[in-house]
Design a protein around this motif. Structure first.
Motif, PDB file in Angstrom:
ATOM      1  N   LEU A 100      -0.720  -1.360 -13.830  1.00  0.00           N
ATOM      2  CA  LEU A 100      -0.552  -1.790 -12.438  1.00  0.00           C
ATOM      3  C   LEU A 100      -1.402  -0.960 -11.486  1.00  0.00           C
ATOM      4  CD1 LEU A 100       3.309  -2.433 -12.335  1.00  0.00           C
ATOM      5  CD2 LEU A 100       1.491  -4.156 -12.222  1.00  0.00           C
ATOM      6  N   GLU A 101      -1.470   0.332 -11.729  1.00  0.00           N
ATOM      7  CA  GLU A 101      -2.277   1.204 -10.864  1.00  0.00           C
ATOM      8  C   GLU A 101      -3.757   0.825 -10.939  1.00  0.00           C
ATOM      9  OE1 GLU A 101      -1.295   5.011 -12.363  1.00  0.00           O
ATOM     10  OE2 GLU A 101       0.614   5.162 -11.274  1.00  0.00           O
ATOM     11  N   ASP A 102      -4.256   0.562 -12.139  1.00  0.00           N
ATOM     12  CA  ASP A 102      -5.662   0.215 -12.293  1.00  0.00           C
ATOM     13  C   ASP A 102      -5.970  -1.145 -11.658  1.00  0.00           C
ATOM     14  OD1 ASP A 102      -6.138   2.546 -13.590  1.00  0.00           O
ATOM     15  OD2 ASP A 102      -6.224   1.696 -15.603  1.00  0.00           O
ATOM     16  N   GLU A 131       0.839  -1.195   0.000  1.00  0.00           N
ATOM     17  CA  GLU A 131       0.000   0.000   0.000  1.00  0.00           C
ATOM     18  C   GLU A 131       0.874   1.245   0.000  1.00  0.00           C
ATOM     19  OE1 GLU A 131      -2.553  -0.156   3.368  1.00  0.00           O
ATOM     20  OE2 GLU A 131      -3.750  -1.841   2.634  1.00  0.00           O
ATOM     21  N   GLY A 132       0.289   2.361  -0.442  1.00  0.00           N
ATOM     22  CA  GLY A 132       0.962   3.656  -0.348  1.00  0.00           C
ATOM     23  C   GLY A 132       2.262   3.733  -1.125  1.00  0.00           C
ATOM     24  N   ARG A 142       6.700   2.338  -5.239  1.00  0.00           N
ATOM     25  CA  ARG A 142       8.101   2.000  -5.518  1.00  0.00           C
ATOM     26  C   ARG A 142       8.206   0.619  -6.165  1.00  0.00           C
ATOM     27  NH1 ARG A 142       8.836   4.549  -0.425  1.00  0.00           N
ATOM     28  NH2 ARG A 142       8.782   2.525   0.637  1.00  0.00           N
ATOM     29  N   ALA A 143       7.417  -0.329  -5.679  1.00  0.00           N
ATOM     30  CA  ALA A 143       7.438  -1.676  -6.245  1.00  0.00           C
ATOM     31  C   ALA A 143       6.960  -1.670  -7.698  1.00  0.00           C
ATOM     32  CB  ALA A 143       6.565  -2.604  -5.403  1.00  0.00           C
TER      33      ALA A 143
END
Length: 342
Positions: free
Chosen positions: A337-339, A254-255, A260-261
């Motif tokens: 990845l964000e979605d 999270e966050g 970063r990952a």
């Protein structure tokens, strides 16, 4: 046994050189008996997931037909090809006058494989038939895979299938037959291949001199490969196992740590000459999303199932646009990845 749109993966045997096939005994028996009956269809659609042996089966059957040109005198089974025979040597070297292998061509300017089978490649089939029309031999075309035909190429193939030359045989390979022109599918005899069982996959990898030790890593590879030799090779030889682990870590984070990952994974996947592992990643997230949609539907959460199903379609469309317009790969990966994480 591994095929990936005409390219040969590290550790794999090119299908035209492979004298072993695992897990498709019923399909082999069907082809041999159908050919021997003298009623063989002029076009066979060999369908199934990528990397399970479709191309190997196609070359194996082509070898059988060219080695036994009289159907009535042919054996009722497909034997392992004799790689020292004249027919096998000609097929292996691409020098057979009776076999044409159509796949995505290499761009002479960039040295990279093109994204589609073009109409110019299909025109080779017309030339092939005209050059061999007077020989009386079987003439075999392997389309590997037909999924890669662009619109013009697909229409050109369709014209040949509508009026096939005498003693011609088309072996049409497809990972996703639903994407083919319905008119092409309707002119082919379908032959569906299933993913390999764990036992057959283990034997196929052993044939490639990859011996799994039975440990947790081996079990994870077998479980994640989905019965596909090519997926197993990508997991073992291309860092696929680490990609899957990194993707799981992103979903669990999270966050800022998740962000970063995402960047670390995007940097790896967007690196130069990482096309194979990038393709593996796209396949993995598609499978992941479809599994989530199915699980949601089984749990009765139809709203969530619909949302994830829509995301699957959106992801595929964005990937197609990104590749078609050669957009920045890292930004595409980060956006996906964000979605998915949301």
């Amino acid at each position: 046994m591994s095929e990936t749109s005409g390219a040969v993966l590290d550790g794999a045997i090119p299908p035209q050189l492979n004298n072993r096939l695992f897990g498709h005994e019923q399909a082999e028996e069907f082809l041999a008996r159908f050919y021997k009956s003298g009623r063989s269809h002029h076009a066979i659609l060999i369908e199934g997931p990528e990397g399970i042996g479709k191309a190997t089966l196609a070359f194996r059957f082509a070898n059988h037909v060219l080695s036994h040109p009289n159907p009535e005198e042919a054996p009722d089974h497909l034997a392992d090809p004799d790689l020292d025979s004249m027919v096998s040597r000609q097929i292996a070297s691409g020098a057979s006058h009776n076999l044409l292998h159509l796949a995505r061509p290499v761009d002479e300017k960039t040295g990279k494989t093109k994204t589609a089978i073009t109409v110019d490649e299909v025109r080779r089939a017309g030339h092939f038939f005209s050059q061999t029309s007077g020989t009386g031999n079987w003439r075999i075309v392997i389309i590997d895979p037909a999924d890669d035909l662009n619109r013009n190429a697909a229409n050109a193939i369709l014209k040949i299938l509508e009026e096939p030359p005498k003693r011609s045989l088309f072996l049409v390979l497809s990972h996703a037959p639903g994407k083919l022109l319905p008119t092409i599918r309707s002119r082919c005899l379908p032959l569906k291949l299933d993913p390999l069982s764990t036992e057959d996959l283990t034997h196929a990898l052993g044939h490639l001199r990859i011996e799994l030790d039975g440990g947790q890593t081996a079990l994870n590879v077998l479980a994640s490969a989905g019965g596909s030799v090519s997926q197993a090779l990508k997991l073992l030889n291309y860092g696929g196992t680490e990609i899957v682990s990194a993707f799981d870590d992103i979903l669990a984070a999270e966050g800022p740590s998740a962000r970063r990952a995402m960047h670390r994974l995007a940097d790896v996947l967007s690196g130069k000459d990482n096309d194979v592992i990038f393709g593996f990643f796209l396949d993995h997230i598609s499978t992941h999303l479809m599994r989530r949609a199915r699980d949601a539907a089984l749990a009765g959460d139809l709203r969530q199932a619909d949302r994830v199903s829509r995301l699957v379609s959106e992801v595929r469309e964005r990937i197609s646009i990104s590749q078609g317009y050669n957009l920045d790969r890292k930004q595409t990966i980060l956006s996906l990845l964000e979605d998915i994480a949301r």
